[in-house]
Design a protein around this motif. Structure first.
Motif, short mmCIF file in Angstrom:
data_model
loop_
_atom_site.label_atom_id
_atom_site.label_comp_id
_atom_site.label_asym_id
_atom_site.label_seq_id
_atom_site.Cartn_x
_atom_site.Cartn_y
_atom_site.Cartn_z
N ASP A 14 57.31 -8.81 -21.94
CA ASP A 14 57.48 -9.86 -22.94
C ASP A 14 56.46 -10.98 -22.70
O ASP A 14 56.24 -11.37 -21.55
CB ASP A 14 58.91 -10.42 -22.75
N VAL A 15 55.90 -11.55 -23.79
CA VAL A 15 54.90 -12.62 -23.64
C VAL A 15 55.48 -13.85 -22.94
O VAL A 15 54.78 -14.56 -22.21
CB VAL A 15 54.25 -12.98 -25.00
N GLY A 16 56.77 -14.09 -23.17
CA GLY A 16 57.43 -15.24 -22.56
C GLY A 16 57.85 -15.01 -21.12
O GLY A 16 58.48 -15.87 -20.50
N ARG A 17 57.49 -13.86 -20.57
CA ARG A 17 57.76 -13.53 -19.15
C ARG A 17 56.56 -12.74 -18.64
O ARG A 17 56.69 -11.61 -18.19
CB ARG A 17 59.04 -12.68 -19.00
N ASN A 18 55.38 -13.39 -18.71
CA ASN A 18 54.16 -12.62 -18.42
C ASN A 18 53.58 -12.89 -17.04
O ASN A 18 52.39 -12.72 -16.80
CB ASN A 18 53.13 -12.79 -19.55
N THR A 21 47.22 -11.93 -22.79
CA THR A 21 48.40 -12.80 -22.80
C THR A 21 49.67 -12.02 -23.16
O THR A 21 50.70 -12.17 -22.50
CB THR A 21 48.21 -13.94 -23.83
N LYS A 22 49.58 -11.21 -24.22
CA LYS A 22 50.76 -10.43 -24.64
C LYS A 22 50.76 -9.10 -23.90
O LYS A 22 49.83 -8.29 -24.09
CB LYS A 22 50.71 -10.16 -26.15
N PRO A 23 51.78 -8.82 -23.12
CA PRO A 23 51.79 -7.58 -22.33
C PRO A 23 51.60 -6.32 -23.18
O PRO A 23 51.07 -5.33 -22.69
CB PRO A 23 53.15 -7.61 -21.64
N VAL A 24 51.99 -6.36 -24.46
CA VAL A 24 51.79 -5.18 -25.30
C VAL A 24 50.30 -4.88 -25.48
O VAL A 24 49.91 -3.72 -25.71
CB VAL A 24 52.52 -5.35 -26.67
N ASP A 25 49.47 -5.91 -25.35
CA ASP A 25 48.01 -5.74 -25.48
C ASP A 25 47.31 -5.61 -24.13
O ASP A 25 46.09 -5.38 -24.09
CB ASP A 25 47.39 -6.96 -26.21
N SER A 26 48.03 -5.81 -23.03
CA SER A 26 47.38 -5.80 -21.71
C SER A 26 47.14 -4.36 -21.28
O SER A 26 48.04 -3.53 -21.35
CB SER A 26 48.28 -6.45 -20.65
N ARG A 74 49.57 -7.95 -15.91
CA ARG A 74 50.54 -7.99 -17.02
C ARG A 74 50.76 -6.58 -17.59
O ARG A 74 51.88 -6.24 -17.99
CB ARG A 74 50.06 -8.95 -18.10
#
Ligand SMILES: Nc1ncnc2c1ncn2[C@@H]1O[C@H](COP(=O)(O)OP(=O)(O)OP(=O)(O)O)[C@@H](O)[C@H]1O
Length: 148
Positions: free
Chosen positions: A108-112, A91-96, A102
């Motif tokens: 950004d999670v709000g623009r995934n 879900t969070k691009p930093v973790d994808s 993603r």
């Protein structure tokens, strides 16, 4: 066979990622059973994300989903729900992971960029919500080349 509801969110459409995303699901071997470009209103978006009502980001999420057209799709194939989530990434691009949609295209999670059903049961509900007209049934001639 198993189905998943996959939606390219307004940022994915605006950024010209529709073809790339469809291509990833097609190349994996999944079959398209429904596809449409549409805009949804606030009530529809709130219904789709009703599980998240009350979350601090809920209003922002609804504004995001209604901010432009989305591409609604039904994809079919063995384990398409779980595998679709892997293709999409966390879900969070930093973790994808890099190599996921993603991971490759979002920050950004709000623009995934994309939504994918998180279970077979949610897929069933989401397909009923987004495709009340039903879906297209067809048999892919690639079936014997994809499944043993
Ligand atoms: N902390 C947050 N801030 C902003 N938006 C968020 C946040 N958490 C989730 N979202 C948005 O809400 C959507 C739904 O969140 P959920 O926890 O169901 O994740 P998901 O199942 O990976 O995403 P989706 O349902 O879109 O496939 C996320 O994809 C993201 O667009």
């Amino acid at each position: 066979m198993e189905q998943s509801f996959i939606m390219i969110k307004p940022d994915g459409v605006q950024r010209g990622l529709v073809g790339e995303i469809i291509s990833r699901f097609e190349k994996k071997g999944f079959s398209l059973r429904g596809l449409k470009l549409m805009s949804v209103d606030r009530a529809f978006a709130e219904n789709h994300y009703s599980d998240l009502a009350g979350m601090p980001f809920f209003n922002g999420l609804i504004e995001y989903i209604i901010s432009g057209p989305v591409v609604a799709m039904i994809w079919e194939g063995k384990n398409v729900v779980a595998t679709g989530r892997k293709i999409i990434g966390a879900t969070k691009p930093v973790d994808s992971d890099v190599g996921t949609i993603r991971g490759d295209y979002a920050i950004d999670v709000g623009r995934n960029i994309i939504h994918g059903s998180d279970s077979v049961e949610s897929a069933r509900k989401e397909i009923a919500l987004w495709f009340p007209e039903g879906q297209v049934y067809w048999h892919s001639n690639l079936h014997p080349w994809i499944y043993e």
